[in-house]
Design a protein around this motif. Structure first.
Motif, mmCIF file in Angstrom:
data_model
loop_
_atom_site.group_PDB
_atom_site.id
_atom_site.type_symbol
_atom_site.label_atom_id
_atom_site.label_comp_id
_atom_site.label_asym_id
_atom_site.label_seq_id
_atom_site.Cartn_x
_atom_site.Cartn_y
_atom_site.Cartn_z
ATOM 1 N N ASN A 149 0.816 -1.221 0.000
ATOM 2 C CA ASN A 149 0.000 0.000 0.000
ATOM 3 C C ASN A 149 0.851 1.273 0.000
ATOM 4 O O ASN A 149 1.795 1.411 0.777
ATOM 5 C CB ASN A 149 -0.926 -0.030 1.228
ATOM 6 N N ASP A 151 0.175 4.394 0.846
ATOM 7 C CA ASP A 151 0.070 5.336 1.953
ATOM 8 C C ASP A 151 0.453 4.732 3.294
ATOM 9 O O ASP A 151 1.208 5.319 4.054
ATOM 10 C CB ASP A 151 -1.368 5.863 2.034
ATOM 11 N N TYR A 152 -0.107 3.549 3.584
ATOM 12 C CA TYR A 152 0.086 2.989 4.917
ATOM 13 C C TYR A 152 0.910 1.710 4.894
ATOM 14 O O TYR A 152 1.009 1.017 5.899
ATOM 15 C CB TYR A 152 -1.268 2.670 5.573
ATOM 16 N N GLY A 153 1.449 1.340 3.736
ATOM 17 C CA GLY A 153 2.092 0.033 3.605
ATOM 18 C C GLY A 153 3.429 -0.061 4.320
ATOM 19 O O GLY A 153 4.186 0.907 4.403
#
Lengths: 315, 285
Positions: A149, A151-153
């Motif tokens: 991900n 953005d949050y990976g």
């Protein structure tokens, strides 16, 4: 081919010896044999042989809006060969194939490490490496999408420690196909590991002992004993690997949402087939595409068999 | 003796250093293999808000297991699990019955056209499955079986791989057993069922285990024949979570963990058979 049926010749000779005595039970035996085969044979006829002929027919037809197939000759094949998305899918499929083959050297390396004499915990390692292969593909695809991900990976986070830029791995057309390929390697390495462990087990331990006495180090032993004697297994595994990765579908379907901008850059031949056949109702063209895939698989397998003489050593 | 003992000690030390390095490399690899599942578990236990935190947290702030319940309301999850069980059992039982019968005949019986038939059956192995799904779909539709349980497992009950694998096993059995049974008056089916079949139990177990795994994990065919969520197996059903809950990662991770669990349990308990079936497919052809 002869050796595949070792008992045939002997049985023929035996039955010729006493024709009258053998005749009655033999015909009864024959009938029994056909009864044994019939259930599978019927299943194959209905679900494999007949569909194969059907697909061949479909590939020369057009599927109408209200059902039914109209004969259109070779138009579907022309369409397939002229379609840009087909060539793109073919290119992607070859990339999956090449990346997928990376699982083999990895698996050989791990198998060689596990072959170390007196190493403890071999079965634990084997189990851990095999787990990704047993796991539901959807679970695999979902968790990797989450790791990738943008953005949050977690992957971006780790890479940032090393000063790398954040990336949207699975929606960036320049990385998406490699992101999926990496997951493929991750999930299949354990499978090939087991095949190679079985292959390495077949190599006589004396060879290693003799080489060790001659002063050959572990690397040397690996390249002069393990690798050549493992080559028939490597050959088999590379064929399986190639055939499987040419049919890549699951991970692409799971990891690529329909609105993903990189979808064209990750589409494989089978995922394009699925789209044509079951989303766009272009069954005829889809059938032609499937035949093209079969030809490619057959051709590449043939090439592998031809090249075999150059590097496969049969003891 | 006195001379060799120091050298042996050096060797032992070298082996120790080597095995530490080996263990280090193998453990690192194992961590890469297992970490995604650990991450799945940790994510499933986080709150939705926490999953969107930058930088991501490793351990959940508070352990929250409600996602494991939520997945049962977000999807017809129970039905999907049940469909998966049905599909898996159907295919596995089918393959064991049909493949063992045919494999026995090909390995141990004489009949006209045996070689040709066997070659024909094996040719199924070489056909990519995508080539067959269009007409297979038509057949299922014509039988009125779309969105039904049998649709999931019907074509998968017949397998060339299973037949080939079992045949190789039947070939290794001694001939005397059959002859003795025949003299005692046993018929073909009796010989097959009560004498030969028990002897290939390891191969049957290996085939059962690998078939179960393929069936549980199969995606393309279920996506095609069963489009009603109530009738989908979990392998296909979970994919719809992604569209519906684009950002609900805890629920997605919880769902995929539960759905993976049955095969992981089967694997842990029947590891030997898994390994055997893979090794068999690798070395016997």
């Amino acid at each position: 081919m002869m050796s595949v049926f070792p008992s045939t010749a002997a049985a023929k000779k035996a039955s010729r010896g006493s024709p009258s005595a053998a005749a009655a039970p033999k015909s009864r035996g024959q009938r029994a044999a056909y009864l044994f085969i019939a259930p599978l044979g019927i299943g194959f006829a209905v679900f494999y042989f007949w569909p194969l002929l059907q697909t061949f027919y479909y590939s020369f037809t057009e599927f109408g809006a209200f059902g039914g197939h109209t004969w259109i000759g070779t138009d579907n094949y022309v369409r397939v060969l002229k379609d840009v998305t087909v060539w793109q899918a073919l290119g992607n499929t070859l990339i999956y194939c090449v990346i997928g083959l990376l699982a083999l050297p990895l698996a050989i390396f791990v198998a060689a490490l596990l072959n170390r004499r007196g190493l403890r915990g071999v079965s634990v390692y084997r189990a851990l490496y095999f787990i990704p292969f047993v796991t539901l593909p959807v679970a695999v695809g979902l968790v990797w999408n989450w790791l990738y991900n943008g953005d949050y990976g977690l992957i971006n986070e780790v890479l940032e420690w090393f000063g790398a830029d954040r990336r949207y791995w699975v929606s960036d057309p320049s990385t998406a196909v490699y992101a999926i390929g990496t997951v493929m390697v991750w999930s299949t390495t354990g499978y090939y590991l087991i095949i190679f462990m079985a292959g390495i087990k077949g190599i006589p331990q004396d060879y290693y002992e003799a080489a060790e006495l001659d002063g050959a180090g572990p690397l040397r032993r690996f390249f002069t004993i393990t690798l050549p004697l493992l080559s028939p297994t490597i050959f088999f595994a590379s064929i399986i690997c190639m055939i499987n990765s040419l049919q890549t579908f699951d991970l692409i379907y799971i990891m690529m949402a329909e609105k993903n901008p990189a979808i064209g850059d990750t589409q494989s031949v089978v995922s394009l087939f699925y789209k044509w056949a079951f989303v766009e109702n272009a069954q005829g063209a889809a059938a032609a595409l499937a035949f093209l895939l079969m030809l490619i698989i057959a051709a590449l397998t043939l090439v592998q068999f031809r090249l075999q003489k150059r590097w496969v050593h049969y003891a | 003796m006195r001379e060799s003992s120091p050298r042996r000690r050096i060797n032992a030390r070298r082996i120790n250093a080597g095995s530490v390095a080996t263990h280090a490399a193998l453990s690192l690899g194992a961590l890469v293999m297992v970490f995604p599942f650990l991450w799945q578990l940790l994510t499933a236990a986080k709150s939705l808000a926490e999953t969107a935190k930058v930088p991501p947290t490793f351990l959940p702030d508070t352990w929250n297991w409600s996602s494991f319940e939520e997945v049962f309301t977000a999807l017809p999850f129970r039905d999907m699990l049940f469909n998966s069980v049905f599909n898996t059992v159907g295919r596995t039982v089918g393959q064991l019955v049909f493949c063992s019968l045919a494999a026995y005949a090909f390995a141990r019986m004489q009949f006209r056209g045996r070689n040709v038939l066997f070659a024909l059956f094996l040719s199924v192995l070489m056909v990519p499955s995508s080539l067959l799904v269009l007409p297979q779909y038509d057949i299922i539709q014509r039988l009125g079986l779309l969105n039904s349980a049998p649709a999931l497992f019907l074509p998968g009950m017949f397998s060339a791989f299973g037949t080939f694998m079992l045949r190789q096993f039947f070939l290794t059995l001694p001939k005397e057993l059959e002859e003795a049974a025949r003299i005692d008056g046993a018929g073909s089916f009796r010989i097959f069922w009560s004498i030969m079949l028990p002897l290939v139990r390891p191969a049957l177990a290996a085939l059962a285990v690998i078939t179960a795994m393929w069936s549980w994990n199969d995606l393309l065919w279920p996506l095609i024949v069963n489009t009603d969520p109530q009738k989908m197996p979990i392998s296909a059903g979970l994919t719809s979570l992604e569209g519906q809950f684009e950002t609900n990662y805890p629920v997605m991770m919880a769902g995929s963990l539960i759905a993976s669990l049955p095969m992981l349990i089967v694997y842990v308990f029947l590891q030997r058979h898994f390994v055997q079936s893979v090794a068999l497919s690798g070395s016997k052809s």
